[in-house]
Write an enzyme that holds these catalytic residues in place. Structure first.
Site, PDB file in Angstrom:
ATOM      1  CG  ASN A 148      21.824  -2.742  -4.872  1.00  0.00           C
ATOM      2  OD1 ASN A 148      21.603  -3.466  -5.831  1.00  0.00           O
ATOM      3  ND2 ASN A 148      22.055  -3.222  -3.659  1.00  0.00           N
ATOM      4  N   GLY A 149      19.066  -2.050  -7.017  1.00  0.00           N
ATOM      5  CA  GLY A 149      17.778  -2.712  -6.887  1.00  0.00           C
ATOM      6  C   GLY A 149      16.954  -2.670  -8.158  1.00  0.00           C
ATOM      7  CD  GLU A 150      16.097  -4.428 -11.556  1.00  0.00           C
ATOM      8  OE1 GLU A 150      15.313  -3.678 -12.180  1.00  0.00           O
ATOM      9  OE2 GLU A 150      17.230  -4.713 -11.953  1.00  0.00           O
TER      10      GLU A 150
ATOM     11  NE  ARG B 163      23.253  -0.291 -16.056  1.00  0.00           N
ATOM     12  CZ  ARG B 163      22.891   0.065 -17.268  1.00  0.00           C
ATOM     13  NH1 ARG B 163      23.771   0.637 -18.084  1.00  0.00           N
ATOM     14  NH2 ARG B 163      21.651  -0.139 -17.687  1.00  0.00           N
ATOM     15  CG  LEU B 164      23.963  -7.462 -12.879  1.00  0.00           C
ATOM     16  CD1 LEU B 164      24.998  -8.138 -13.753  1.00  0.00           C
ATOM     17  CD2 LEU B 164      23.507  -8.403 -11.764  1.00  0.00           C
ATOM     18  CB  SER B 165      23.333  -3.928 -17.744  1.00  0.00           C
ATOM     19  OG  SER B 165      24.420  -3.025 -17.673  1.00  0.00           O
TER      20      SER B 165
ATOM     21  CG  ASP C 177      14.768   0.548 -12.217  1.00  0.00           C
ATOM     22  OD1 ASP C 177      15.857   0.862 -12.735  1.00  0.00           O
ATOM     23  OD2 ASP C 177      14.622  -0.491 -11.552  1.00  0.00           O
TER      24      ASP C 177
ATOM     25  CB  CYS D 125      23.994  -1.825  -8.890  1.00  0.00           C
ATOM     26  SG  CYS D 125      23.142  -1.832 -10.485  1.00  0.00           S
TER      27      CYS D 125
END
Length: 627
Positions: free
Chosen positions: A75-77, A49-51, A100, A2
């Protein structure tokens, strides 16, 4: 993956909803699936957002905690979010999503800034505590995700990319002259600096807290290289378990997933591990060049065939100049690692097949895979054997003479002797600098050199090298690269080029627990008797053919010297020799013309310096010409 942005308004009005919209629009490519803003009192937050996980609208941001006290843009995982979620749910936290993002909110509500110790992932986030009126910014340990910020009259503006701050008009476009010098030595600008005065990158492993009363920044993680006594067989088994665990965690996604496959040991090993963990064929993507000595696709094909992957290839063979103009727009600072070109194309290719791609990034820095480490080891052995007075008084004058030679081989010998003539940390800098002091002094204008005063970019390497707690030279240079080259070059390149195509890239070999384990291994398990990445190859030996394990590292770089005489010739000639602003403000155009003429005549190979000059001018044209 994101994009985030925002600002505080404790002391002055930095903007409104329109400002947030401009910031978000500048980083739309990072998150095309959704957007959201939060503007209340002294805080303004925006998210693109990038889902990837929990594709429902419930995962949109800014996201609020169940008690409404905390609001986050992230932004991240977080790769261990499922374990964390279960533990937090057992304490009674009422989760409303499967993201998350909500796990970070719940963890912060419970532990405050100490939550960072529990997070395993790549991240940059901004979290607002409404009750305490505190903004908390944090960046992951290794520096996978970017975070820029600028202090403005006691307030702060931040964003995933510098272009969001520029679009909002929140920062002045005043060139930081020492950062310009750094760029030409390193091909990137090391954190916390940026190209602009008053704008900074939050360093990896750091947090920044902002209140009406002031700002506080601290480091929450560092890497220790104090070696543990470990048997090689046992260390190999443990490393293999770390790699499997890190890869498995990064294969969790609610969207199509694949891998970059260059044909080198790192990416091939990750593809092999993914194949062993997956019930379905892995989707793999490779990029090559027309010229065979720069093309690794034949090696990638060996691995793809062995594991019956769903393999895709693309050969970069035309329209380089046209694509370069497009590529340069995604870097809002000067950036000149030439491997950005194939990274752009492999990301574009991968995005046609998947939304998440695993990569082998980090293997070289963590396990001593670059050729420069082998060369530096030889240099250091000679440095230890030759008395200091001989190195300083004899080698340095010879090196100076060799640097003036028109022959590339002799100039490289001069660089080697310069490195031998000095101490270990400085030698490492000299061996890896992309421009020599003599070249810089020849092309930089008198005004530029006067403004720099006595500043020298080697200070970055020297300071980092000395901070390492490792007892041997290899440990210290690996630490230096992990703290500088990795986050400043490799991870910036991958982030910008993947985000240009709304692609998320995950790197199992940069799992912080794996990196910590590797750092504590004796250096001899990483590099011994000329063999690079010794223990990593031992882990992958049962899974990869010898053609991959034993091949010489090729790298991911295009044929620069040839490009300047062919595909890029017209573009480069226009930008380097006919520029009205940009380069002429800092360099001697007549000296640049001299480099160009020598390169075209094939008496010299000035590809690296010309590339740095060209990428600076393309950046200037995009971000400064209309300022």
């Amino acid at each position: 993956m994101c994009g985030i942005a925002g600002f505080t308004r404790f002391h002055c009005d930095l903007g409104d909803e329109t400002t947030l919209e401009r910031m978000g629009e500048a980083i739309r490519h990072r998150g095309p699936d959704a957007q959201g803003s939060y503007l209340q009192g002294p805080i303004a937050l925006h998210h693109r957002r990038l889902s990837i996980i929990d594709l429902s609208a419930a995962g949109n941001q800014p996201m609020h905690s169940h008690c409404s006290r905390y609001t986050i843009v992230f932004n991240g995982e977080i790769y261990n979010f499922l374990e964390l979620r279960e533990a937090l749910a057992n304490t009674g936290y009422p989760f409303r999503t499967h993201t998350d993002t909500e796990v970070i909110l719940a963890l912060y509500a419970r532990k405050g800034r100490d939550c960072l110790a529990d997070l395993n992932g790549m991240f940059a986030f901004a979290l607002w505590d409404q009750e305490a009126e505190t903004l908390f910014l944090a960046r992951d340990r290794i520096g996978k995700k970017p975070l820029y910020y600028s202090s403005i009259n006691g307030d702060i503006a931040f964003a995933s990319e510098l272009k969001a701050l520029l679009a909002a008009g929140l920062v002045q476009r005043e060139i930081r002259i020492d950062a310009l010098r750094d760029y030409f030595s390193y091909q990137y600008i090391p954190d916390p600096k940026t190209i602009f005065e008053g704008v900074f990158k939050l360093e990896p492993g750091h947090w920044l807290e902002i209140t009406a009363g002031g700002q506080r920044k601290a480091q929450y993680w560092d890497l220790s290289f104090l070696a543990n006594a470990t048997e090689e067989d046992q260390a190999t088994k443990l490393l293999g378990k770390h790699i499997q665990k890190a890869t498995r965690r990064r294969m969790v996604a609610d969207v199509p997933l694949g891998a970059f496959l260059s044909g080198g040991v790192d990416s091939s090993g990750i593809v092999a591990t993914m194949s062993q963990l997956s019930e379905h064929p892995v989707t793999t993507c490779s990029i090559g060049f027309d010229e065979k000595r720069f093309n690794e696709t034949e090696f990638a094909r060996i691995v793809a065939e062995k594991y019956a992957t769903n393999h895709h290839e693309y050969v970069v063979k035309e329209r380089v100049a046209e694509n370069l103009l497009e590529i340069a727009r995604y870097f809002d600072e000067p950036f000149a690692d030439p491997s950005l070109v194939p990274t752009y194309f492999v990301s574009k290719l991968a995005r046609q097949q998947v939304t998440v791609a695993l990569a082998g990034d980090g293997g070289d820095e963590v396990f001593a895979g670059y050729e420069k480490y082998a060369i530096d080891a030889i240099e250091n052995r000679w440095r230890e054997r030759v008395p200091a007075f001989i190195r300083h008084n004899l080698l340095h004058p010879i090196a100076t003479l060799l640097h003036r030679s028109p022959f590339g081989l002799l100039r490289r010998a001069g660089t080697l002797l310069s490195a031998l003539a000095t101490e270990a940390a400085m030698g490492f800098y000299l061996s890896n600098a992309q421009i020599t002091d003599a070249q810089w002094q020849r092309i930089a204008s008198e005004d530029t050199q006067e403004r720099l005063s006595d500043y020298h970019p080697s200070a970055i390497v020297l300071d980092t090298y000395r901070r390492c707690d490792g007892t041997d030279h290899l440990s210290r240079i690996l630490y230096t690269d992990i703290k500088t080259f990795l986050p400043g070059d490799i991870l910036v390149k991958v982030d910008r080029m993947s985000m240009a195509h709304a692609l998320e890239v995950r790197a199992p070999l940069l799992d912080y627990e794996l990196v910590e384990f590797a750092a504590h291994l004796p250096s001899a398990l990483k590099f011994r008797d000329g063999e690079k990445k010794r223990i990593l190859k031992a882990v992958f030996k049962p899974s990869l053919p010898n053609a991959i394990l034993d091949r010489r590292k090729m790298g991911f770089s295009p044929p620069l010297a040839d490009w300047f005489r062919d595909e890029l010739r017209n573009l480069a000639e226009e930008k380097l020799l006919k520029a009205k602003d940009g380069l002429p403000g800092y360099f001697k155009v007549e000296r640049i013309r001299e480099l160009w003429t020598q390169h075209q005549a094939r008496t010299h190979d000035h590809g690296a310096v010309l590339w740095s000059l060209l990428m600076f001018q393309l950046w200037w044209q995009e971000y400064m010409s209309d300022a």
